[in-house]
Motif scaffolding. Structure first.
Motif, PDB file in Angstrom:
ATOM      1  N   UNK A 125       0.832  -1.207   0.000  1.00 25.97           N
ATOM      2  CA  UNK A 125       0.000   0.000   0.000  1.00 25.97           C
ATOM      3  C   UNK A 125       0.868   1.261   0.000  1.00 25.97           C
ATOM      4  N   UNK A 126       1.968   1.262   0.750  1.00 28.48           N
ATOM      5  CA  UNK A 126       2.861   2.423   0.786  1.00 28.48           C
ATOM      6  C   UNK A 126       3.486   2.656  -0.585  1.00 28.48           C
ATOM      7  N   UNK A 127       3.930   1.583  -1.239  1.00 32.41           N
ATOM      8  CA  UNK A 127       4.549   1.709  -2.565  1.00 32.41           C
ATOM      9  C   UNK A 127       3.541   2.190  -3.608  1.00 32.41           C
ATOM     10  N   UNK A 128       2.308   1.693  -3.543  1.00 34.62           N
ATOM     11  CA  UNK A 128       1.263   2.150  -4.466  1.00 34.62           C
ATOM     12  C   UNK A 128       0.962   3.635  -4.238  1.00 34.62           C
ATOM     13  N   UNK A 129       0.891   4.052  -2.998  1.00 33.88           N
ATOM     14  CA  UNK A 129       0.645   5.449  -2.688  1.00 33.88           C
ATOM     15  C   UNK A 129       1.779   6.326  -3.195  1.00 33.88           C
ATOM     16  N   UNK A 130       3.005   5.906  -2.986  1.00 30.95           N
ATOM     17  CA  UNK A 130       4.165   6.677  -3.442  1.00 30.95           C
ATOM     18  C   UNK A 130       4.185   6.790  -4.960  1.00 30.95           C
ATOM     19  N   UNK A 131       3.774   5.704  -5.660  1.00 30.57           N
ATOM     20  CA  UNK A 131       3.738   5.729  -7.120  1.00 30.57           C
ATOM     21  C   UNK A 131       2.677   6.695  -7.644  1.00 30.57           C
ATOM     22  N   UNK A 132       1.522   6.761  -6.950  1.00 29.59           N
ATOM     23  CA  UNK A 132       0.458   7.693  -7.357  1.00 29.59           C
ATOM     24  C   UNK A 132       0.859   9.147  -7.118  1.00 29.59           C
TER      25      UNK A 132
END
Length: 134
Positions: A125-132
């Motif tokens: 979830x953290x990586x997806x948020x950072x990518x967005x």
């Protein structure tokens, strides 16, 4: 005798480094890690109390919750004997001839697995948020 100053104080020389005469400290062998879990007196194979050193409510409540999910467990509760001591006691009682030692080991393993799942989901979830946000 060391020299004295006018007001009677003694002049002190510097102490040797690390309590030795200029020699480097010798590397000590590491001691084996001390056991942090012990079985309290009066325990049987189906009802036992364990004491965990350097643990508190964080492990106590989570472990109690996981162990109570086991259908072979009749009772599981924990307590902190005194707030100023880093100790947590946990009591486990099982049905029939189920070993409390096996139940405790399964509970600790299940809790570690749960923590791994939470860590993995958080990282994703953290990586997806950072990518967005990039």
């Amino acid at each position: 005798m060391p020299s004295q100053t006018r007001d009677g104080d003694q002049v002190m020389e510097d102490a040797p480094v690390n309590g030795q005469d200029g020699e480097l400290p010798v590397a000590e062998e590491e001691e084996p890690e001390k056991q942090r879990i012990r079985v309290l007196p009066g325990s049987t194979d189906t009802a036992a109390s364990f004491e965990f050193e350097k643990e508190d409510h964080t492990l106590g409540n989570a472990l109690r919750y996981i162990i109570m999910k086991n259908p072979d467990v009749e009772f599981c509760g924990y307590s902190i004997p005194h707030p100023s001591e880093e100790r947590m006691n946990i009591r486990i009682q099982t049905y029939d001839n189920v070993s409390v030692y096996d139940v405790l080991e399964k509970g600790l393993n299940d809790l570690m697995d749960l923590c791994d799942v939470v860590m993995d989901k958080f990282t994703i979830a953290r990586d997806e948020f950072a990518a967005r946000e990039s």
